[in-house]
Design a protein around this motif. Structure first.
Motif: not given
Length: 853
Positions: A160-162, A408-409, A430-431, A436-438
């Motif tokens: 699940h790495v973007p 995310m941060l 976490k990837p 999800h944010y992407l």
């Protein structure tokens, strides 16, 4: 073992190692990746990068029994570095954090693409036997080609790495079941194909050839294009795959298909190296006059804009991804120098390739670099920022990742999408969460362009329509002549006046299998050919088509007929026996001439009414016969002209009554002649029953029967005009419908009965002794009369249209002339030419002589 098998083996090996490392709480790499050239920069968050910098790679055979030897590939990825450094300088985005990078060259081969992805996921090398491994990169930018991304995306999707690709456009990558973590700043080929399809539809091209590269990008895009174009009613003239090995015989065959097909518009959906091989073969075959449609992979490729391709590629058209002028990028690109980046393997190799000199000790193949080389003095695609398209996609990918990391941060506890986890920091990203944010990212960049991903990880499709035009210096200019934007209406806008087509033409090229069928024709498909190949068939008589490419001809309404061009219905010609027809004029003249002859005979008889021959033949009956014959000639006139209600009723009843009167008079005359001979016999007093009064009674009764029949006919079912219309003829026949066939048959039958009786009586009296036996001539006249009307029946039934009426008029005139000539011509001959015979002595002497015997 196949290359696909290698990918599978490597993936299984890696997963097995990962499982083993968890079991034994230690980290071991699958194998060393130190031979891979890598460009790194430290940062709080490291972004991975995969770039296909070269088309070829020098490989050594894999034995799977020993460690592979190093590979040799080189290139640059400066736009990604520029964007990262720009973000690091921006205090508004990722404040107090820096981005780093780890960039590999995948060398345009699936094997090395997977290998570099494996390196990104494996952390650093084992150092001095330390079991510790650094964290993997949380996100990867790349790879360039669709085939490479297919391999890498399957691998990265396991973790699940973007993965954000900047140049992979294959529509297959939109499948989230197979590629759950794949996103891209490059529009999917599905949208590009839709734009190409609209282009084909806009210019009415329905006979298009297709070439596809032998890879996921080419095959997938070309297949979608073929399907979509076919749905619009156009046809694919041919579909050929460009072999990856560019084998000469196969290239010759597929290029020859263009000339054989007759297509003038050809789409090449392939990478630039495959397109280049195709165009080299087209040049060798001297193929000209083809309008090339380009996919975005080669529409702005500098390798094809060289002078040798100008003759065939000038005027080419295709869609390119949007470009942007990124401030400061050109100066950033020109900063490169080996002395500033001595440890960057890509800079060293790039410099040697650019200036064809050697920076190493071994300069046997190239002369050593002297240090005076300057990038700003070279004109090459590296420093050309006028066509920043792929670079702009890389730029957008870096900023999309930065914005997603920023969101995310900047989380607030309790408001995160993953409620059970705490807010991350730069070392605990976490990837899967970043993915999800992407996916839910939405912002406008500094160029005002909206950046977001749809449910398939695709951006909004926006293209520039590019036309290759030669400038004054004979260099290719990529002129924007339109745009395609799926967020706008209309989606496709084309500036046709700015387009220059192949051959330096301003006229839109025509590419059809068959030219359009003009109005008046219909399309007839050719057996075993596509629907775009057809013949134009002239519409049948009585059918029209008033539009181009009509599938069927339409029948005209019953009162209309097709014109000679078969494109409109016009009123049918009305046909009847008119006074202006040649036939009508002829019959009219015959009728008038017959009536004049009749009047002339009547005048002769009136002048010579005291002569023996007139008196001997009952002058009263003679004048009555002449009057009825005159009416017979005149009633023929009622049959000529446009039928009306009164003319239809008059023509048949007048004809029936006039002929009945005439035949009744002849019957009376014949009967008197026959009875007069009987009266000369001794003791006979039969003539008292055939005196003038009785003769008038016979004539009246015989005529009255016909009058009753005609009156009943007119009362019950009178003749009326009727239009005879059929779909097979261009004429409307107006005729008189008899109304009652029975009444019409009775009228003709009664006339036939009277004629038969007259013939019988005349035949019996034909040999009576007399100097002038009128019964002989009546017999001849009845023979003619009966012959005419017997022949009339089949002729009347079989004659079409106005010829039916003409036959009836001809029968009336022929029988009238027959009666007039046979009965009255001999008498007129004696009266006018042989007066010596027109004496009582002559008539009586002959008759007495005969009676002695």
């Amino acid at each position: 073992m196949s290359l696909q098998g290698v990918y599978v083996c490597l993936t299984v090996l890696f997963l097995s190692t990962m499982i083993s490392s968890q079991l034994f709480q230690t980290c071991r790499l699958i194998r060393s990746t130190s031979d891979l050239p890598v460009l790194t920069s430290e940062g709080d968050i490291t972004i991975g990068g995969l770039f296909s910098l070269h088309d070829t790679v020098l490989e050594y055979p894999l034995s799977f029994t020993a460690k592979p030897l190093p590979t040799h590939c080189s290139g640059w990825m400066q736009t990604m570095i520029f964007a990262i450094e720009e973000i690091n300088r921006d205090d508004r985005l990722l404040a107090n954090l820096t981005l780093g990078y780890k960039i590999y060259d995948s060398c345009s081969t699936p094997f090395h693409g997977l290998r570099t992805a494996l390196a990104l996921m494996s952390g650093q090398e084992e150092d001095q036997g330390s079991p510790e491994c650094l964290d993997r990169v949380p996100v990867v930018i790349g790879d360039g080609g669709s085939t490479l991304s297919l391999v890498v995306a399957r691998f990265l999707g396991v973790f699940h790495v973007p993965q954000v690709s900047y140049f992979s456009s294959c529509a297959c990558l939109s499948n989230k079941l197979e590629f759950p973590s794949f996103l891209r700043t490059m529009p999917s080929d599905f949208f590009q194909v839709g734009a190409l399809t609209q282009l084909v539809q806009h210019f009415d091209w329905n006979w298009v050839g297709t070439f596809a590269g032998d890879d996921a990008y080419g095959r997938g895009g070309a297949q979608i294009f073929n399907d979509e174009v076919t749905k619009l009613g156009a046809c694919i003239a041919f579909y050929e795959i460009i072999p990856k090995n560019h084998e000469k015989a196969e290239m010759t065959r597929i290029v020859k298909r263009i000339g054989d097909s007759g297509a003038r518009v050809v789409l090449v959906f392939a990478l630039e190296q495959d397109a280049r091989a195709l165009f080299w073969e087209a040049l060798s075959q001297n193929l000209t006059g083809i309008q090339w449609l380009a996919s975005e992979a080669w529409i702005t490729a500098a390798v094809l804009s060289t002078p040798e391709f100008h003759s065939i590629l000038q005027g080419s058209m295709g869609y390119a991804i949007r470009k942007a002028d990124i401030p400061g990028l050109q100066s950033f690109l020109l900063r490169l120098h080996p002395s500033k980046y001595p440890q960057d393997p890509f800079v060293l190799q790039f410099w040697e390739e650019m200036f064809q000199c050697s920076l190493g000790k071994d300069s046997s193949l190239r002369p050593p670099c002297n240090g005076s080389e300057v990038l700003v003095n070279t004109g090459n695609i590296y420093s050309d920022v006028t066509q920043l398209r792929i670079s702009y996609n890389v730029y957008k990918a870096v900023y999309a990742i930065a914005h997603a990391l920023d969101l995310m941060l900047l989380c607030e506890p309790g408001k995160r999408p993953f409620m059970w986890e705490s807010c991350p920091n730069s070392s605990t990203i976490k990837p899967g969460e970043l993915l999800h944010y992407l996916k839910h990212l939405h912002f406008n960049n500094e160029f005002g362009e909206e950046t977001k991903f749809d449910g398939n990880g695709d951006p909004a499709a926006m293209y520039d329509l590019i036309n290759w035009q030669l400038g004054a210096n004979r260099e290719v200019q990529y002129v924007t002549v339109g745009r395609f934007d799926e967020t706008m209406q209309p989606k496709l806008v084309i500036e046709e006046t700015n387009i220059i087509w192949n051959g330096n033409e301003r006229q839109v090229p025509v590419s059809v299998c068959s030219t359009s069928c003009p109005p008046g024709t219909r399309k007839a498909t050719r057996p075993n050919f596509p629907v775009c190949c057809f013949d134009c068939i002239l519409c049948a008589a009585g059918e029209v088509s008033n539009q181009t490419d009509a599938l069927e001809c339409e029948k005209c309404l019953s009162e209309f007929w097709s014109n000679t061009r078969r494109d409109t219905c016009i009123p049918k010609l009305v046909e009847f026996l008119s006074f202006s027809d040649t036939m009508g004029i002829t019959l009219l003249a015959m009728a008038l001439l017959g009536s004049c002859f009749t009047l002339a005979v009547a005048l002769i008889f009136a002048v010579k009414r005291h002569t023996p021959i007139v008196r001997a033949n009952n002058s009263e009956l003679s004048f009555l016969i002449l009057s009825s014959l005159w009416l017979c000639f005149l009633c023929a006139l009622a049959f000529i002209g446009r039928p009306t209600s009164w003319s239809c009723g008059l023509r048949h009843t007048a004809f029936g009554i006039a002929f009945s009167l005439c035949l009744s008079c002849i019957l009376g005359k014949t009967l008197v002649v026959l009875m007069a001979f009987r009266a000369t016999l001794p003791g006979s007093n039969v003539m008292k029953w055939f005196g003038p009064l009785q003769q008038r009674g016979i004539i009246f009764l015989c005529t009255a029967v016909q009058v009753v029949i005609c009156f009943a006919w007119l009362s019950v079912a009178p003749p009326v005009p009727r239009k005879l219309m059929t779909s097979e003829t261009a004429r409307i026949i107006i005729l008189c419908d008899v109304g009652s066939p029975l009444a019409f048959s009775l009228v003709l039958g009664y006339i036939g009965l009277l004629a038969a009786l007259c013939f019988l009586m005349a035949f019996l009296a034909r040999k009576l002794p007399d100097n002038f036996n009128e019964a002989k001539f009546i017999t001849f006249s009845m023979l003619i009369f009966c012959a005419v009307w017997i022949a009339f029946v089949p002729a009347y039934v079989s004659s079409p249209g106005k010829y039916t009426v003409a036959v009836e008029i001809f029968a009336i005139l022929a029988s009238s002339y027959g009666l007039l000539l046979c009965i009255f011509t001999p008498k007129c001959y004696i009266i006018l030419l042989r007066p010596e015979k027109n004496t009582k002595k002559y008539l009586m002497s002959k008759s007495k002589t005969e009676r002695k015997y």
